[in-house]
Motif scaffolding. Sequence first.
Motif, PDB file in Angstrom:
ATOM      1  N   HIS A 128      64.949  80.847   7.018  1.00  0.00           N
ATOM      2  CA  HIS A 128      66.244  81.101   6.391  1.00  0.00           C
ATOM      3  C   HIS A 128      67.322  80.766   7.411  1.00  0.00           C
ATOM      4  O   HIS A 128      67.011  80.433   8.561  1.00  0.00           O
ATOM      5  N   HIS A 130      69.931  82.536   8.818  1.00  0.00           N
ATOM      6  CA  HIS A 130      70.579  83.472   9.738  1.00  0.00           C
ATOM      7  C   HIS A 130      70.551  82.885  11.160  1.00  0.00           C
ATOM      8  O   HIS A 130      69.678  82.069  11.490  1.00  0.00           O
ATOM      9  N   ASP A 132      69.688  83.818  14.100  1.00  0.00           N
ATOM     10  CA  ASP A 132      68.545  83.918  15.028  1.00  0.00           C
ATOM     11  C   ASP A 132      67.373  83.031  14.596  1.00  0.00           C
ATOM     12  O   ASP A 132      66.325  83.023  15.243  1.00  0.00           O
ATOM     13  N   HIS A 133      67.571  82.255  13.542  1.00  0.00           N
ATOM     14  CA  HIS A 133      66.550  81.292  13.085  1.00  0.00           C
ATOM     15  C   HIS A 133      67.096  79.864  13.044  1.00  0.00           C
ATOM     16  O   HIS A 133      66.334  78.913  13.083  1.00  0.00           O
ATOM     17  N   HIS A 201      65.254  88.405   1.321  1.00  0.00           N
ATOM     18  CA  HIS A 201      66.051  88.598   2.541  1.00  0.00           C
ATOM     19  C   HIS A 201      67.313  87.739   2.461  1.00  0.00           C
ATOM     20  O   HIS A 201      68.411  88.173   2.802  1.00  0.00           O
ATOM     21  N   ASP A 223      61.630  86.320   7.954  1.00  0.00           N
ATOM     22  CA  ASP A 223      62.110  87.704   7.831  1.00  0.00           C
ATOM     23  C   ASP A 223      61.712  88.315   6.485  1.00  0.00           C
ATOM     24  O   ASP A 223      62.374  89.216   5.993  1.00  0.00           O
TER      25      ASP A 223
HETATM   26 ZN   LIG Z   1      67.313  87.135   8.862  1.00  0.00          ZN
END
Ligand SMILES: [Zn+2]
Length: 284
Positions: A128, A130, A132-133, A201, A223
């Motif tokens: 996804h 976000h 941190d990815h 998520h 996640d």
């Molecule tokens: Zn996430």
Amino acid sequence: MVRLNVAVCRIGLLLFLSAIAASAIAENSVQRMYVLNCGESRTNDVSMWSPGDDVGKSRDFSDNCYLIRHGKDLMLWDTGMSDAIADKPEGVTAAGGLLTLWVRRTLASQLRELGVAPTDITHIALSHFHADHSGNANLFTAAKLYIQGAEYDAAFGSEPSKFGFAPANYENLRANPVVKLNGDHDVFDDGSVVILSTPGHTPGHQSLLVRLPRRGAVVLSGDMVHFQENWTNRRVPARNFDREQSARTMERIAAFLAENHAQLWINHDKAQSDAIPHAPGHVE
Ligand SMILES: [Zn+2]
């Protein structure tokens, strides 16, 4: 003479057996996977991920990227936190002070150590978008991007911040060749790497089935779930995009794991992650 013949036969047999062992991993399937350290974080209140449980308790999270070698192709799953965070050894705070983030080793340096240039990556998919990815997504402009249509619309639409996305991290991917998905997708058409649609998520969240040649089937969670206790208790984080859909997704994946005799590798579960060999080592 007879004895010598027996010895020669033994050596021949040993050579034959070792040749079989060396060739046991098919060249046109998944050969190996590197697990890369793509950041670390600490929250001062884990109950944001487990509503009502462990209120005010701190917890450390791992954050991995995964590099899969399949024949001549290299597929990257997730790109971690931005390598720019490595310039701040004391870490940076995020999510209004809820999290502190560190990058101890950059993704770029870990790839370099493996002899891989960012442009060598032929396939890329993010669980996804976000931060941190998707933190280093801009590096991988040569790869074919696999993304659910719902995630594409959220990430590249007019209001990415509504979904908690920071487009500066991944804006360059707009120009990549893209395969928009609406459900599961068998990446190499041989069942060895399959994107699993796991919405909840985020609108188009996805997980990844990888059939490793020796360890067998593993599902990389993204996640879909953040740590083992949440998986055991089927807890849904407070900030998930769609909490009911998240719960349905967990039930679907639980059934999928049982049917496929697959292990679940939970990206942010630090204890589990620490037990898996990381790059420059690899898993098979
Ligand atoms: Zn996430």
